[in-house]
Design an enzyme around this catalytic site. Structure first.
Site, PDB file in Angstrom:
ATOM      1  CG  ASP A  62       0.128  74.277  92.287  1.00 38.23           C
ATOM      2  OD1 ASP A  62       0.278  74.322  93.525  1.00 38.23           O
ATOM      3  OD2 ASP A  62       1.089  74.167  91.501  1.00 38.23           O
ATOM      4  CE  LYS A 118       1.787  81.669  91.546  1.00 35.88           C
ATOM      5  NZ  LYS A 118       2.073  80.961  90.309  1.00 35.88           N
ATOM      6  N   GLY A 119      -1.557  79.436  96.874  1.00 37.44           N
ATOM      7  CA  GLY A 119      -2.489  78.380  97.281  1.00 37.44           C
ATOM      8  C   GLY A 119      -3.630  78.824  98.172  1.00 37.44           C
ATOM      9  CG  ASP A 177       3.160  67.606 103.003  1.00 38.43           C
ATOM     10  OD1 ASP A 177       2.982  66.635 103.748  1.00 38.43           O
ATOM     11  OD2 ASP A 177       3.673  67.500 101.880  1.00 38.43           O
ATOM     12  NE  ARG A 218      -1.789  78.064  91.705  1.00 41.10           N
ATOM     13  CZ  ARG A 218      -0.949  77.683  92.658  1.00 41.10           C
ATOM     14  NH1 ARG A 218      -1.410  77.325  93.827  1.00 41.10           N
ATOM     15  NH2 ARG A 218       0.352  77.659  92.443  1.00 41.10           N
ATOM     16  CG  ASP A 234      -2.070  75.970 100.412  1.00 39.09           C
ATOM     17  OD1 ASP A 234      -1.257  75.920 101.362  1.00 39.09           O
ATOM     18  OD2 ASP A 234      -1.709  75.909  99.224  1.00 39.09           O
ATOM     19  CB  VAL A 237      -5.474  67.235  97.672  1.00 36.18           C
ATOM     20  CG1 VAL A 237      -5.833  65.920  98.353  1.00 36.18           C
ATOM     21  CG2 VAL A 237      -4.793  68.177  98.657  1.00 36.18           C
TER      22      VAL A 237
HETATM   23  P1  IMP Z   1       5.110  71.953 103.979  1.00 34.58           P
HETATM   24  O1  IMP Z   1       6.270  72.876 104.194  1.00 34.58           O
HETATM   25  O2  IMP Z   1       5.572  70.545 103.717  1.00 34.58           O
HETATM   26  O3  IMP Z   1       4.084  72.008 105.075  1.00 34.58           O
HETATM   27  O4  IMP Z   1       4.494  72.370 102.607  1.00 34.58           O
HETATM   28  C1  IMP Z   1       3.341  73.082 102.500  1.00 34.58           C
HETATM   29  C2  IMP Z   1       3.176  73.602 101.082  1.00 34.58           C
HETATM   30  O5  IMP Z   1       3.389  72.568 100.099  1.00 34.58           O
HETATM   31  C3  IMP Z   1       1.761  74.067 100.911  1.00 34.58           C
HETATM   32  O6  IMP Z   1       1.645  75.431 101.201  1.00 34.58           O
HETATM   33  C4  IMP Z   1       1.485  73.754  99.448  1.00 34.58           C
HETATM   34  O7  IMP Z   1       1.865  74.851  98.645  1.00 34.58           O
HETATM   35  C5  IMP Z   1       2.371  72.581  99.124  1.00 34.58           C
HETATM   36  N1  IMP Z   1       1.636  71.302  99.213  1.00 34.58           N
HETATM   37  C6  IMP Z   1       1.738  70.362 100.178  1.00 34.58           C
HETATM   38  N2  IMP Z   1       0.919  69.328  99.958  1.00 34.58           N
HETATM   39  C7  IMP Z   1       0.248  69.614  98.812  1.00 34.58           C
HETATM   40  C8  IMP Z   1      -0.791  68.917  98.046  1.00 34.58           C
HETATM   41  O8  IMP Z   1      -1.266  67.825  98.371  1.00 34.58           O
HETATM   42  N3  IMP Z   1      -1.216  69.551  96.932  1.00 34.58           N
HETATM   43  C9  IMP Z   1      -0.748  70.760  96.517  1.00 34.58           C
HETATM   44  N4  IMP Z   1       0.206  71.438  97.195  1.00 34.58           N
HETATM   45  C10 IMP Z   1       0.701  70.870  98.334  1.00 34.58           C
HETATM   46 MG    MG Z   2       1.287  77.089  99.890  1.00 31.36          MG
END
Ligand code: IMP
Ligand code: MG
Length: 186
Positions: free
Chosen positions: A164, A48-49, A108, A170, A105, A158
């Protein structure tokens, strides 16, 4: 977890203000519009981000486009990504021959996007690229490089503008960091 009646009271610091977000989204929309003019483009929002970003971005674009959404969930706990993801809601229509722009969104670890990109590539699109609002400045193998990026941010958790904590915050119009008291069990 203690959430205030007014969400703003739970924010320790605003990293990116509402006006700064909107100004950057306008710039991104102009760049994407110029690059995709004349192409059969599909904006693919990741629920949903990415909803707020996707809505604002697409409203600033004047080229014809289609919108679709996917929902993915990563296994494991909520603050760390495992890279093992599950598709909770898939696309409604085939993407063969389309220019797909994934709207996300935040990147990470990048593992979620890597998995998603592999899944999308197998469906025969004309192209697949990523437009991410945020990228955490982390020492990591850049598994997925976004073609379009809103902002680099420090490696902090964040919330706001779609992002969220425990499904809340959100709807804040800016990107901020929560006060530690919010995480504390009370
Ligand atoms: P990744 O697979 O580690 O790149 O994770 C990305 C997903 O983790 C994003 O789409 C977000 O839903 C969630 N996420 C990563 N960092 C944050 C943050 O700081 N706040 C909120 N959601 C996050
Ligand atoms: Mg996401």
């Amino acid at each position: 977890m203690a959430i205030s009646d007014n969400l703003h009271d739970d924010i320790e610091e605003i990293l990116i203000g509402a006006e700064q977000l909107q100004a950057r989204v306008r710039e991104l929309a102009a760049a994407v519009s110029a690059d995709y003019r004349g192409k059969d483009v599909l904006l693919l929002g990741i629920l949903k981000g990415a909803v707020m970003f996707m809505v604002d971005l697409s409203r600033q674009m004047e080229i014809p486009l289609e919108l679709d959404f996917m929902a993915i969930s990563s296994y494991g706990n909520s603050t760390e990504s495992s890279g093992v993801v599950r598709i909770l809601k898939d696309l409604e229509a085939p993407i063969a021959g389309k220019h797909v722009l994934v709207v996300e969104d935040i990147i990470d670890t990048g593992l979620t996007l890597r998995y998603l990109m592999e899944s999308l590539q197998q469906r025969g699109p004309a192209s697949v690229r990523v437009c991410a609002l945020l990228d955490k400045a982390k020492t990591r193998d850049k598994v997925v490089e976004p073609a379009y990026l809103g902002f680099n941010i420090p490696d902090r958790f964040v919330v706001g503008y779609g992002l969220d904590y425990a499904q809340k915050y959100r709807n804040l119009p800016y990107i901020g960091v929560l006060k530690p008291s919010v995480y504390r069990e009370e």
